[in-house]
Design a protein around this motif. Structure first.
Motif, PDB file in Angstrom:
ATOM      1  N   THR A   2      22.756  22.392 -58.965  1.00  0.00           N
ATOM      2  CA  THR A   2      23.286  22.301 -57.613  1.00  0.00           C
ATOM      3  C   THR A   2      23.894  20.929 -57.382  1.00  0.00           C
ATOM      4  OG1 THR A   2      21.504  23.750 -56.894  1.00  0.00           O
ATOM      5  CG2 THR A   2      22.687  22.566 -55.193  1.00  0.00           C
ATOM      6  N   GLU A   3      25.049  20.968 -56.761  1.00  0.00           N
ATOM      7  CA  GLU A   3      25.719  19.712 -56.466  1.00  0.00           C
ATOM      8  C   GLU A   3      25.095  19.085 -55.225  1.00  0.00           C
ATOM      9  OE1 GLU A   3      30.082  18.236 -54.986  1.00  0.00           O
ATOM     10  OE2 GLU A   3      29.938  20.069 -56.170  1.00  0.00           O
ATOM     11  N   VAL A   4      24.843  17.779 -55.277  1.00  0.00           N
ATOM     12  CA  VAL A   4      24.259  17.061 -54.149  1.00  0.00           C
ATOM     13  C   VAL A   4      25.367  16.746 -53.168  1.00  0.00           C
ATOM     14  CG1 VAL A   4      23.015  14.996 -53.418  1.00  0.00           C
ATOM     15  CG2 VAL A   4      22.469  16.077 -55.606  1.00  0.00           C
ATOM     16  N   THR A   5      25.218  17.320 -51.987  1.00  0.00           N
ATOM     17  CA  THR A   5      26.218  17.093 -50.949  1.00  0.00           C
ATOM     18  C   THR A   5      25.539  16.475 -49.737  1.00  0.00           C
ATOM     19  OG1 THR A   5      25.871  19.256 -49.942  1.00  0.00           O
ATOM     20  CG2 THR A   5      27.535  19.121 -51.691  1.00  0.00           C
ATOM     21  N   ASN A   6      26.370  16.026 -48.828  1.00  0.00           N
ATOM     22  CA  ASN A   6      25.829  15.452 -47.595  1.00  0.00           C
ATOM     23  C   ASN A   6      25.045  16.499 -46.802  1.00  0.00           C
ATOM     24  OD1 ASN A   6      26.788  12.908 -48.077  1.00  0.00           O
ATOM     25  ND2 ASN A   6      28.653  13.166 -46.871  1.00  0.00           N
ATOM     26  N   ASP A   7      25.530  17.749 -46.835  1.00  0.00           N
ATOM     27  CA  ASP A   7      24.825  18.815 -46.121  1.00  0.00           C
ATOM     28  C   ASP A   7      23.431  19.048 -46.706  1.00  0.00           C
ATOM     29  OD1 ASP A   7      26.921  19.254 -44.370  1.00  0.00           O
ATOM     30  OD2 ASP A   7      27.812  20.845 -45.611  1.00  0.00           O
TER      31      ASP A   7
END
Length: 80
Positions: A2-7
Motif C-alpha cells: 500500500t502506498e503511504v498517502t496523506n489520507d
C-alpha cells in the motif's frame, strides 16, 4: 504494498487521537478513584489515632483504679 498517502496518515492519526482520548478519560477516572481511596485511608488512620488516644487514657485510669483498690503488686517485693 500500500502506498503511504496523506489520507492514510490522516486516518491513522484520527484513530490514534480517538484511542488517546479514551485513555485520557480512563486515567481521569482512575485519578478520581485513587483520590477517593486516599481520603478513605486518611479517615481510617485518623480513627485509629483517636482510638489509641482513648486507650491510653483508659490505661491511665485503670492503673489509678487498681492502685486505689490495692490490686497492683509491688514491682519490687524487697521494698515491702
Amino acid at each position: 504494498m500500500t502506498e503511504v498517502t496523506n489520507d492514510l496518515i490522516y486516518e491513522v492519526l484520527k484513530s490514534m487521537q480517538s484511542d488517546v482520548s479514551i485513555i485520557k478519560r480512563d486515567v481521569s477516572d482512575l485519578k478520581a478513584r485513587v483520590t477517593s481511596l486516599e481520603i478513605g485511608v486518611g479517615h481510617v488512620q485518623t480513627s485509629f489515632g483517636q482510638l489509641n488516644g482513648r486507650m491510653d487514657t483508659m490505661d491511665v485510669r485503670i492503673d489509678r483504679i487498681e492502685k486505689r483498690l490495692g490490686l497492683t503488686e509491688s514491682p519490687n517485693p524487697a521494698a515491702e
